[in-house]
Design an enzyme around this catalytic site. Structure first.
Site, PDB file in Angstrom:
ATOM      1  N   ASP A 146     -48.432  86.313  27.683  1.00  0.00           N
ATOM      2  CA  ASP A 146     -48.973  85.370  28.535  1.00  0.00           C
ATOM      3  C   ASP A 146     -48.192  85.046  29.713  1.00  0.00           C
ATOM      4  OD1 ASP A 146     -50.318  82.080  28.042  1.00  0.00           O
ATOM      5  OD2 ASP A 146     -50.723  83.500  29.449  1.00  0.00           O
ATOM      6  N   MET A 178     -50.672  73.643  26.484  1.00  0.00           N
ATOM      7  CA  MET A 178     -49.549  73.223  26.883  1.00  0.00           C
ATOM      8  C   MET A 178     -49.526  71.582  27.261  1.00  0.00           C
ATOM      9  SD  MET A 178     -49.528  76.317  29.593  1.00  0.00           S
ATOM     10  CE  MET A 178     -51.227  76.478  29.538  1.00  0.00           C
TER      11      MET A 178
HETATM   12  C1  DX5 Z   1     -49.402  79.762  32.406  1.00  0.00           C
HETATM   13  C2  DX5 Z   1     -50.553  80.086  31.492  1.00  0.00           C
HETATM   14  C3  DX5 Z   1     -51.039  81.838  31.822  1.00  0.00           C
HETATM   15  C4  DX5 Z   1     -51.441  81.985  33.173  1.00  0.00           C
HETATM   16  C5  DX5 Z   1     -51.484  83.451  33.164  1.00  0.00           C
HETATM   17  O1  DX5 Z   1     -48.901  78.456  32.137  1.00  0.00           O
HETATM   18  O2  DX5 Z   1     -50.198  79.998  30.337  1.00  0.00           O
HETATM   19  O3  DX5 Z   1     -51.830  81.898  30.757  1.00  0.00           O
HETATM   20  O4  DX5 Z   1     -52.561  81.495  33.331  1.00  0.00           O
HETATM   21  O5  DX5 Z   1     -51.742  83.666  34.592  1.00  0.00           O
HETATM   22  P1  DX5 Z   1     -51.221  85.119  35.410  1.00  0.00           P
HETATM   23  O6  DX5 Z   1     -51.928  86.258  34.388  1.00  0.00           O
HETATM   24  O7  DX5 Z   1     -51.720  84.957  36.676  1.00  0.00           O
HETATM   25  O8  DX5 Z   1     -49.800  85.264  35.229  1.00  0.00           O
HETATM   26 ZN    ZN Z   2     -51.907  80.696  28.938  1.00  0.00          ZN
END
Ligand code: DX5
Ligand code: ZN
Length: 218
Positions: free
Chosen positions: A174, A69
């Site tokens: 995700d 990201m």
């Molecule tokens: C958010 C990440 C996700 C996040 C998922 O920007 O890309 O991978 O860690 O976390 P949960 O499963 O807690 O929504």
């Molecule tokens: Zn992620």
């Protein structure tokens, strides 16, 4: 039917013990480890970089699935490949030449993933299908764990599965994956489920058993 893989995200792990946490989830049945790299520019949060990926690599027995990201991406692809990433996913929204970035990832000998945010339609990946091994469908807005699953993305997953057809491309989900939403996304056609808060809740490095219970529940 498709075998579902669970990829716990270390964003919800103990930041003072990443190596032990990776070993713990591996011992508790995790197929992949999802590594959320954030730069404080593409998303409003900062996590870690290639050095952390290299440090945890020996503690991961399965796939190290690196989710970038960050923007721009190209300057860092080699560092994450050298750190031992098995998959590197980049955001379609991270730049104007993502087809080229995906080519670079494959040229580095790493599996290439494209990641699309909730507002991005699937027509945006139509010309990338021969460049990718995985599509990550964000079901939360990127930057944080523990957010609520965005239900509108279920239809996107169904359409994506139809678009992909028989191609060997993983659909990864995700964000907001829990015991409630996991069956919905699996039915829609996903085969890799990222889960951070749902896996790490209730456990710790000292007491990793809940990680296994959470993984099996999902
Ligand atoms: C958010 C990440 C996700 C996040 C998922 O920007 O890309 O991978 O860690 O976390 P949960 O499963 O807690 O929504
Ligand atoms: Zn992620």
């Amino acid at each position: 039917s498709r075998a579902i893989k669970i990829a716990p995200s270390i964003l919800s792990a103990d930041f003072a013990n990443f190596g032990a946490e990776c070993q713990a989830i591996g011992a508790q049945g995790a197929d992949w480890v999802h590594v959320d790299v954030m730069d404080g520019h593409f998303v409003p949060n900062i996590t870690f970089g290639p050095a952390t990926c290299a440090a945890i690599r020996p503690h991961i027995k399965g796939v190290m699935d690196v989710h970038l990201m960050i923007a721009p991406v190209d300057a860092y692809l080699e560092a994450f490949a050298k750190a031992g990433a098995d998959v590197i996913s980049v955001h379609l929204e991270a730049g104007a030449h993502m087809h080229r970035s995906l080519q670079t990832i494959r040229a580095l000998g790493v599996k290439a993933g494209i990641c699309i945010n909730p507002a991005t339609g699937i027509e945006s990946v139509e010309y990338l299908l021969d460049q990718i091994d995985l599509i990550n469908v964000m079901t939360v807005n990127p930057g944080f764990g523990g957010q609520k699953f965005i239900m509108s993305q279920l239809e996107k997953v169904r359409r994506l599965r139809a678009l992909i057809g028989e191609r060997p491309i993983h659909i990864e989900i995700d964000g907001g994956v829990t015991i409630e939403t996991a069956p919905l996304v699996a039915a829609a056609g996903a085969d890799v489920l990222v889960a951070g808060s749902a896996v790490f809740s209730g456990g710790s490095v000292a007491n990793p058993a809940p990680y296994g219970e959470n993984i099996r529940a999902i």
